[in-house]
Design a protein around this motif. Structure first.
Motif, mmCIF file in Angstrom:
data_model
loop_
_atom_site.group_PDB
_atom_site.id
_atom_site.type_symbol
_atom_site.label_atom_id
_atom_site.label_comp_id
_atom_site.label_asym_id
_atom_site.label_seq_id
_atom_site.Cartn_x
_atom_site.Cartn_y
_atom_site.Cartn_z
ATOM 1 N N MET A 1 0.852 -1.173 0.000
ATOM 2 C CA MET A 1 0.000 0.000 0.000
ATOM 3 C C MET A 1 0.897 1.235 0.000
ATOM 4 S SD MET A 1 -2.975 1.320 2.689
ATOM 5 C CE MET A 1 -2.763 -0.041 3.729
ATOM 6 N N PRO A 2 0.653 2.204 -0.881
ATOM 7 C CA PRO A 2 1.469 3.416 -0.912
ATOM 8 C C PRO A 2 1.218 4.272 0.325
ATOM 9 C CG PRO A 2 -0.312 3.583 -2.499
ATOM 10 C CD PRO A 2 -0.354 2.191 -1.931
ATOM 11 N N THR A 3 2.217 5.070 0.671
ATOM 12 C CA THR A 3 2.126 5.980 1.803
ATOM 13 C C THR A 3 2.246 7.405 1.307
ATOM 14 O OG1 THR A 3 3.132 4.363 3.282
ATOM 15 C CG2 THR A 3 3.186 6.662 3.991
ATOM 16 N N LEU A 4 1.334 8.250 1.753
ATOM 17 C CA LEU A 4 1.400 9.685 1.487
ATOM 18 C C LEU A 4 1.747 10.337 2.815
ATOM 19 C CD1 LEU A 4 0.954 12.186 -0.279
ATOM 20 C CD2 LEU A 4 -1.460 12.077 0.333
ATOM 21 N N ALA A 5 2.880 11.001 2.881
ATOM 22 C CA ALA A 5 3.330 11.643 4.112
ATOM 23 C C ALA A 5 3.407 13.142 3.892
ATOM 24 C CB ALA A 5 4.694 11.085 4.527
ATOM 25 N N TYR A 6 2.691 13.899 4.741
ATOM 26 C CA TYR A 6 2.629 15.353 4.604
ATOM 27 C C TYR A 6 2.161 15.931 5.930
ATOM 28 C CZ TYR A 6 2.005 19.783 2.105
ATOM 29 O OH TYR A 6 2.117 21.070 1.658
ATOM 30 N N TRP A 7 2.191 17.227 6.062
ATOM 31 C CA TRP A 7 1.677 17.893 7.251
ATOM 32 C C TRP A 7 0.186 17.579 7.436
ATOM 33 C CZ3 TRP A 7 4.944 19.700 10.606
ATOM 34 C CH2 TRP A 7 6.191 20.139 10.183
ATOM 35 N N LYS A 8 -0.309 17.749 8.624
ATOM 36 C CA LYS A 8 -1.722 17.500 8.945
ATOM 37 C C LYS A 8 -2.543 18.717 8.516
ATOM 38 C CE LYS A 8 -4.658 15.804 12.653
ATOM 39 N NZ LYS A 8 -4.708 15.419 14.073
ATOM 40 N N ILE A 9 -2.443 18.997 7.227
ATOM 41 C CA ILE A 9 -3.145 20.100 6.577
ATOM 42 C C ILE A 9 -3.498 19.658 5.168
ATOM 43 C CG2 ILE A 9 -1.957 21.900 7.897
ATOM 44 C CD1 ILE A 9 -0.179 22.363 5.391
ATOM 45 N N ARG A 10 -4.278 20.449 4.469
ATOM 46 C CA ARG A 10 -4.593 20.142 3.073
ATOM 47 C C ARG A 10 -3.358 20.362 2.209
ATOM 48 N NH1 ARG A 10 -10.505 22.626 2.011
ATOM 49 N NH2 ARG A 10 -9.691 22.579 -0.090
ATOM 50 N N GLY A 11 -2.912 21.611 2.159
ATOM 51 C CA GLY A 11 -1.694 21.961 1.453
ATOM 52 C C GLY A 11 -1.535 21.305 0.095
ATOM 53 N N LEU A 12 -0.315 20.961 -0.241
ATOM 54 C CA LEU A 12 -0.002 20.372 -1.540
ATOM 55 C C LEU A 12 -0.419 18.913 -1.652
ATOM 56 C CD1 LEU A 12 3.563 21.901 -1.982
ATOM 57 C CD2 LEU A 12 1.441 22.658 -3.065
ATOM 58 N N ALA A 13 -0.709 18.278 -0.519
ATOM 59 C CA ALA A 13 -1.071 16.857 -0.561
ATOM 60 C C ALA A 13 -2.538 16.616 -0.888
ATOM 61 C CB ALA A 13 -0.741 16.195 0.779
ATOM 62 N N GLN A 14 -3.373 17.620 -0.722
ATOM 63 C CA GLN A 14 -4.811 17.394 -0.895
ATOM 64 C C GLN A 14 -5.187 16.913 -2.300
ATOM 65 O OE1 GLN A 14 -6.620 16.975 1.483
ATOM 66 N NE2 GLN A 14 -8.741 17.403 1.017
ATOM 67 N N PRO A 15 -4.632 17.472 -3.375
ATOM 68 C CA PRO A 15 -4.971 16.930 -4.695
ATOM 69 C C PRO A 15 -4.577 15.462 -4.834
ATOM 70 C CG PRO A 15 -3.893 19.050 -4.934
ATOM 71 C CD PRO A 15 -3.784 18.658 -3.488
ATOM 72 N N ILE A 16 -3.481 15.090 -4.206
ATOM 73 C CA ILE A 16 -3.048 13.693 -4.276
ATOM 74 C C ILE A 16 -4.004 12.805 -3.501
ATOM 75 C CG2 ILE A 16 -1.160 12.096 -3.750
ATOM 76 C CD1 ILE A 16 0.711 14.619 -4.000
ATOM 77 N N ARG A 17 -4.423 13.261 -2.307
ATOM 78 C CA ARG A 17 -5.408 12.500 -1.534
ATOM 79 C C ARG A 17 -6.689 12.312 -2.333
ATOM 80 N NH1 ARG A 17 -3.960 16.342 2.923
ATOM 81 N NH2 ARG A 17 -2.467 15.255 4.237
ATOM 82 N N LEU A 18 -7.141 13.394 -2.966
ATOM 83 C CA LEU A 18 -8.368 13.330 -3.767
ATOM 84 C C LEU A 18 -8.219 12.349 -4.932
ATOM 85 C CD1 LEU A 18 -9.299 17.110 -3.885
ATOM 86 C CD2 LEU A 18 -10.634 15.309 -2.777
ATOM 87 N N LEU A 19 -7.095 12.417 -5.623
ATOM 88 C CA LEU A 19 -6.862 11.544 -6.768
ATOM 89 C C LEU A 19 -6.812 10.083 -6.348
ATOM 90 C CD1 LEU A 19 -6.206 11.026 -9.736
ATOM 91 C CD2 LEU A 19 -3.824 11.543 -9.216
ATOM 92 N N LEU A 20 -6.070 9.780 -5.283
ATOM 93 C CA LEU A 20 -5.981 8.395 -4.808
ATOM 94 C C LEU A 20 -7.355 7.878 -4.386
ATOM 95 C CD1 LEU A 20 -2.666 8.637 -2.766
ATOM 96 C CD2 LEU A 20 -3.016 7.351 -4.894
ATOM 97 N N THR A 21 -8.129 8.715 -3.708
ATOM 98 C CA THR A 21 -9.467 8.317 -3.273
ATOM 99 C C THR A 21 -10.370 8.079 -4.475
ATOM 100 O OG1 THR A 21 -9.217 9.542 -1.209
ATOM 101 C CG2 THR A 21 -11.458 9.018 -1.904
ATOM 102 N N TYR A 22 -10.343 9.004 -5.422
ATOM 103 C CA TYR A 22 -11.172 8.876 -6.626
ATOM 104 C C TYR A 22 -10.834 7.609 -7.399
ATOM 105 C CZ TYR A 22 -13.073 9.846 -11.247
ATOM 106 O OH TYR A 22 -13.740 9.748 -12.437
ATOM 107 N N ALA A 23 -9.548 7.285 -7.458
ATOM 108 C CA ALA A 23 -9.106 6.104 -8.204
ATOM 109 C C ALA A 23 -9.344 4.810 -7.439
ATOM 110 C CB ALA A 23 -7.620 6.240 -8.540
ATOM 111 N N GLY A 24 -9.821 4.923 -6.194
ATOM 112 C CA GLY A 24 -10.080 3.733 -5.403
ATOM 113 C C GLY A 24 -8.809 3.082 -4.874
ATOM 114 N N GLU A 25 -7.736 3.852 -4.830
ATOM 115 C CA GLU A 25 -6.438 3.338 -4.371
ATOM 116 C C GLU A 25 -6.344 3.479 -2.856
ATOM 117 O OE1 GLU A 25 -2.844 1.569 -4.652
ATOM 118 O OE2 GLU A 25 -4.021 2.062 -6.425
ATOM 119 N N GLU A 26 -6.142 2.391 -2.167
ATOM 120 C CA GLU A 26 -5.923 2.464 -0.728
ATOM 121 C C GLU A 26 -4.532 3.032 -0.487
ATOM 122 O OE1 GLU A 26 -6.797 -0.927 1.673
ATOM 123 O OE2 GLU A 26 -8.432 -1.553 0.346
#
Length: 156
Positions: free
Chosen positions: A1-26
């Motif tokens: 399972m891939p790991t996304l590591a970032y601050w506990k904020i939206r910031g630059l990681a939010q588009p990646i979180r959205l994309l992974l969620t949309y793609a159904g990627e855990e």
């Protein structure tokens, strides 16, 4: 399972979180939290930072007022690019739409009327936020209440 590591904020990681969620990627969403004032310690990140390669620090944006004076021509270009299409590229959401959603949503959060001259961009935001998996993700309390920036930033 891939790991996304970032601050506990939206910031630059939010588009990646959205994309992974949309793609159904855990994925594991590791979030580092900055300490409270007055120290605003970044130790949560700096203690583990040496274990990562190729980490770059980027400076913050200009002051809010100056930024919004100058951003309107760029927003107009995005409005023109979107045109009468639902998505920025093609007839279904693509990787280009995820950072655009986050960028535009942050503009609205910083200045509620920032997209008033761009009705197509506002419609895009609404359409994107209603994608079933994205809608479910955005409805989570931990996501709704996630700040855009860290505690030390001028805009949260």
């Amino acid at each position: 399972m891939p790991t996304l590591a970032y601050w506990k904020i939206r910031g630059l990681a939010q588009p990646i979180r959205l994309l992974l969620t949309y793609a159904g990627e855990e994925f594991e969403d590791v979030q580092y939290e900055q300490g409270d004032a007055p120290e605003l310690s970044r130790a949560a990140w700096t203690d583990v930072k040496p274990s990562f390669n190729d980490i770059l620090d980027f400076p913050n944006e200009s002051l809010k007022e100056d930024y919004f004076k100058n951003v309107q021509p760029m927003l107009a270009l995005f409005e023109k690019k979107l045109g009468n299409n639902d998505w920025f590229v093609g007839n279904k959401p693509t990787v280009a739409d995820f950072p655009m959603y986050e960028l535009l949503d942050q503009h609205l959060r910083m200045k509620a009327d920032s997209l008033d001259a761009c009705p197509k961009l506002k419609a895009f935001l609404q359409r994107f936020s209603q994608l079933p998996k994205v809608k479910e993700y955005l409805a989570q309390d931990k996501v709704k209440n996630m700040p855009i920036n860290n505690k030390s930033a001028a805009f949260k």
